[in-house]
Enzyme design. Structure first.
Site, PDB file in Angstrom:
ATOM      1  N   SER A 145      50.178  37.481  27.170  1.00  0.00           N
ATOM      2  CA  SER A 145      50.224  38.059  28.520  1.00  0.00           C
ATOM      3  C   SER A 145      50.202  39.579  28.334  1.00  0.00           C
ATOM      4  CB  SER A 145      51.484  37.613  29.275  1.00  0.00           C
ATOM      5  OG  SER A 145      52.639  38.121  28.646  1.00  0.00           O
TER       6      SER A 145
ATOM      7  N   LEU B  22      57.525  37.723  31.499  1.00  0.00           N
ATOM      8  CA  LEU B  22      56.710  38.466  32.473  1.00  0.00           C
ATOM      9  C   LEU B  22      55.290  38.724  31.992  1.00  0.00           C
ATOM     10  CD1 LEU B  22      59.204  41.162  33.782  1.00  0.00           C
ATOM     11  CD2 LEU B  22      58.629  38.935  34.772  1.00  0.00           C
TER      12      LEU B  22
ATOM     13  N   HIS C 203      52.659  35.632  22.729  1.00  0.00           N
ATOM     14  CA  HIS C 203      53.912  34.869  22.785  1.00  0.00           C
ATOM     15  C   HIS C 203      53.986  33.827  21.679  1.00  0.00           C
ATOM     16  CE1 HIS C 203      55.298  36.228  26.784  1.00  0.00           C
ATOM     17  NE2 HIS C 203      54.008  36.408  26.994  1.00  0.00           N
TER      18      HIS C 203
ATOM     19  N   LEU D  39      51.558  31.600  18.559  1.00  0.00           N
ATOM     20  CA  LEU D  39      50.399  31.085  17.813  1.00  0.00           C
ATOM     21  C   LEU D  39      50.912  29.855  17.093  1.00  0.00           C
ATOM     22  CD1 LEU D  39      47.799  31.014  15.964  1.00  0.00           C
ATOM     23  CD2 LEU D  39      48.929  32.717  14.539  1.00  0.00           C
TER      24      LEU D  39
ATOM     25  N   TYR E  73      50.713  38.258   9.234  1.00  0.00           N
ATOM     26  CA  TYR E  73      50.151  39.076  10.322  1.00  0.00           C
ATOM     27  C   TYR E  73      49.587  40.403   9.808  1.00  0.00           C
ATOM     28  CZ  TYR E  73      51.865  35.718  13.720  1.00  0.00           C
ATOM     29  OH  TYR E  73      52.059  34.572  14.446  1.00  0.00           O
TER      30      TYR E  73
HETATM   31  C1  COA Z   1      51.949  30.116  10.936  1.00  0.00           C
HETATM   32  C2  COA Z   1      50.725  29.271  11.263  1.00  0.00           C
HETATM   33  C3  COA Z   1      50.198  29.629  12.654  1.00  0.00           C
HETATM   34  C4  COA Z   1      49.641  29.600  10.228  1.00  0.00           C
HETATM   35  O1  COA Z   1      48.490  28.818  10.510  1.00  0.00           O
HETATM   36  P1  COA Z   1      47.717  28.063   9.304  1.00  0.00           P
HETATM   37  O2  COA Z   1      46.466  27.532   9.864  1.00  0.00           O
HETATM   38  O3  COA Z   1      48.629  27.102   8.645  1.00  0.00           O
HETATM   39  O4  COA Z   1      47.478  29.312   8.331  1.00  0.00           O
HETATM   40  P2  COA Z   1      46.199  29.639   7.452  1.00  0.00           P
HETATM   41  O5  COA Z   1      45.767  28.405   6.721  1.00  0.00           O
HETATM   42  O6  COA Z   1      45.201  30.362   8.261  1.00  0.00           O
HETATM   43  O7  COA Z   1      46.829  30.685   6.457  1.00  0.00           O
HETATM   44  C5  COA Z   1      47.800  30.286   5.533  1.00  0.00           C
HETATM   45  C6  COA Z   1      48.780  31.416   5.417  1.00  0.00           C
HETATM   46  O8  COA Z   1      49.705  31.409   6.493  1.00  0.00           O
HETATM   47  C7  COA Z   1      50.967  31.918   6.069  1.00  0.00           C
HETATM   48  N1  COA Z   1      51.979  30.934   6.416  1.00  0.00           N
HETATM   49  C8  COA Z   1      51.789  29.733   6.959  1.00  0.00           C
HETATM   50  N2  COA Z   1      52.974  29.150   7.211  1.00  0.00           N
HETATM   51  C9  COA Z   1      53.907  29.993   6.799  1.00  0.00           C
HETATM   52  C10 COA Z   1      55.324  29.969   6.788  1.00  0.00           C
HETATM   53  N3  COA Z   1      56.016  28.912   7.240  1.00  0.00           N
HETATM   54  N4  COA Z   1      55.976  31.023   6.299  1.00  0.00           N
HETATM   55  C11 COA Z   1      55.307  32.094   5.822  1.00  0.00           C
HETATM   56  N5  COA Z   1      53.970  32.183   5.799  1.00  0.00           N
HETATM   57  C12 COA Z   1      53.283  31.149   6.288  1.00  0.00           C
HETATM   58  C13 COA Z   1      50.844  32.163   4.596  1.00  0.00           C
HETATM   59  O9  COA Z   1      50.546  33.531   4.441  1.00  0.00           O
HETATM   60  C14 COA Z   1      49.642  31.314   4.193  1.00  0.00           C
HETATM   61  O10 COA Z   1      48.956  31.866   3.129  1.00  0.00           O
HETATM   62  P3  COA Z   1      49.226  31.295   1.643  1.00  0.00           P
HETATM   63  O11 COA Z   1      48.922  29.835   1.733  1.00  0.00           O
HETATM   64  O12 COA Z   1      48.293  32.081   0.820  1.00  0.00           O
HETATM   65  O13 COA Z   1      50.666  31.569   1.391  1.00  0.00           O
HETATM   66  C15 COA Z   1      51.028  27.753  11.176  1.00  0.00           C
HETATM   67  O14 COA Z   1      51.566  27.455   9.912  1.00  0.00           O
HETATM   68  C16 COA Z   1      51.963  27.252  12.247  1.00  0.00           C
HETATM   69  O15 COA Z   1      51.536  26.823  13.298  1.00  0.00           O
HETATM   70  N6  COA Z   1      53.286  27.259  11.955  1.00  0.00           N
HETATM   71  C17 COA Z   1      54.283  26.772  12.895  1.00  0.00           C
HETATM   72  C18 COA Z   1      54.381  27.678  14.087  1.00  0.00           C
HETATM   73  C19 COA Z   1      54.661  29.128  13.709  1.00  0.00           C
HETATM   74  O16 COA Z   1      55.522  29.427  12.900  1.00  0.00           O
HETATM   75  N7  COA Z   1      53.905  30.032  14.353  1.00  0.00           N
HETATM   76  C20 COA Z   1      54.045  31.446  14.156  1.00  0.00           C
HETATM   77  C21 COA Z   1      54.995  31.983  15.196  1.00  0.00           C
HETATM   78  S1  COA Z   1      55.185  33.738  15.017  1.00  0.00           S
END
Ligand code: COA
Length: 207
Positions: free
Chosen positions: A97, A111, A122, A124, A168
């Site tokens: 948002s 908001l 908010h 991902l 990030y």
């Molecule tokens: C975080 C999230 C969005 C990443 O999406 P993904 O498709 O699994 O990630 P990608 O395959 O594109 O990239 C993998 C990278 O994500 C990061 N990552 C994923 N899960 C992680 C975790 N629990 N802690 C730290 N880093 C994490 C790592 O950097 C990883 O790279 P690596 O394998 O070289 O260590 C996904 O794991 C998720 O949905 N997690 C649960 C919800 C969440 O925590 N969302 C973020 C809120 S801020």
């Protein structure tokens, strides 16, 4: 804001094996795009919450957006969301948002400030069966390019747990300090990202 800047991934050609009847249900199933990125609508809220339930509630007992809040943002600012669907099923999403202050405050959790120049991400999340396959990264890149194509949006901001900061940082986010928002005993780092580079990437690519 339109959804024109969101493009379909190349659909996989689907062909029918000889001898399989040409039933109406087959037509329905095969009209679903193999892979599609689009902004979310309030009708997607239940699928969003299902992913959040597993990703957050089962882990910490709480989640960034509850069902009514998901519907709220998808009604007010669907153009700040992005979903990735595979054969009609939501596999990953981002909901944002607009915000109009330098830093996030408790109010930013609920908001949408339409005049704001900052996109507040908010949430991902990727469905658990699709994690660690690069989907979260692809979706976030697309989302940032999508934001970069909106001239009034200058930067993106989010809060996350420390363990996710390196994730990030790969996308141009940088930490600006501890976030003023706490949820229960959870503390977060606030990160910001200028969208200028994403805007130029957008201009120079067909993404
Ligand atoms: C975080 C999230 C969005 C990443 O999406 P993904 O498709 O699994 O990630 P990608 O395959 O594109 O990239 C993998 C990278 O994500 C990061 N990552 C994923 N899960 C992680 C975790 N629990 N802690 C730290 N880093 C994490 C790592 O950097 C990883 O790279 P690596 O394998 O070289 O260590 C996904 O794991 C998720 O949905 N997690 C649960 C919800 C969440 O925590 N969302 C973020 C809120 S801020």
């Amino acid at each position: 804001m339109s959804t024109q800047s969101i493009h379909y991934l190349k659909p996989v050609a689907l062909c029918l094996a000889p001898g399989i009847p040409d039933s109406p249900s087959r037509h329905r199933r095969h009209t679903l795009p193999a892979s599609e990125f689009r902004c979310l609508t309030p009708e997607d809220a239940a699928s969003v919450f299902e992913i959040e339930r597993e990703a957050f509630i089962s882990v910490s007992g709480t989640c960034p957006l509850y069902l009514d809040e998901i519907r709220h943002f998808l009604t007010l600012c669907p153009e700040l969301s992005l979903g990735w669907f595979q054969e009609g099923r939501l596999v990953a999403f981002i909901i944002g948002s607009l915000w109009d202050e330098e830093r996030l405050t408790q109010e930013s959790l609920t908001l949408h400030r339409p005049g704001g120049r900052t996109a507040h991400l908010h949430v991902l999340a990727v469905h658990h069966t699709f994690r660690q396959q690069g989907k979260g990264s692809i979706l976030l890149w697309r989302y940032l390019h999508h934001l970069g194509s909106q001239p009034t949006v200058r930067r993106a901001v989010l809060m996350c747990e420390d363990t996710l900061v390196p994730f990030y940082e790969r996308f141009g986010f940088y930490p600006v300090g501890p976030c003023a928002i706490t949820v229960g005993s959870l503390a977060f780092t606030e990160l910001q990202c200028s969208l200028r580079s994403h805007a130029s990437l957008r201009r120079n690519s067909n993404c």
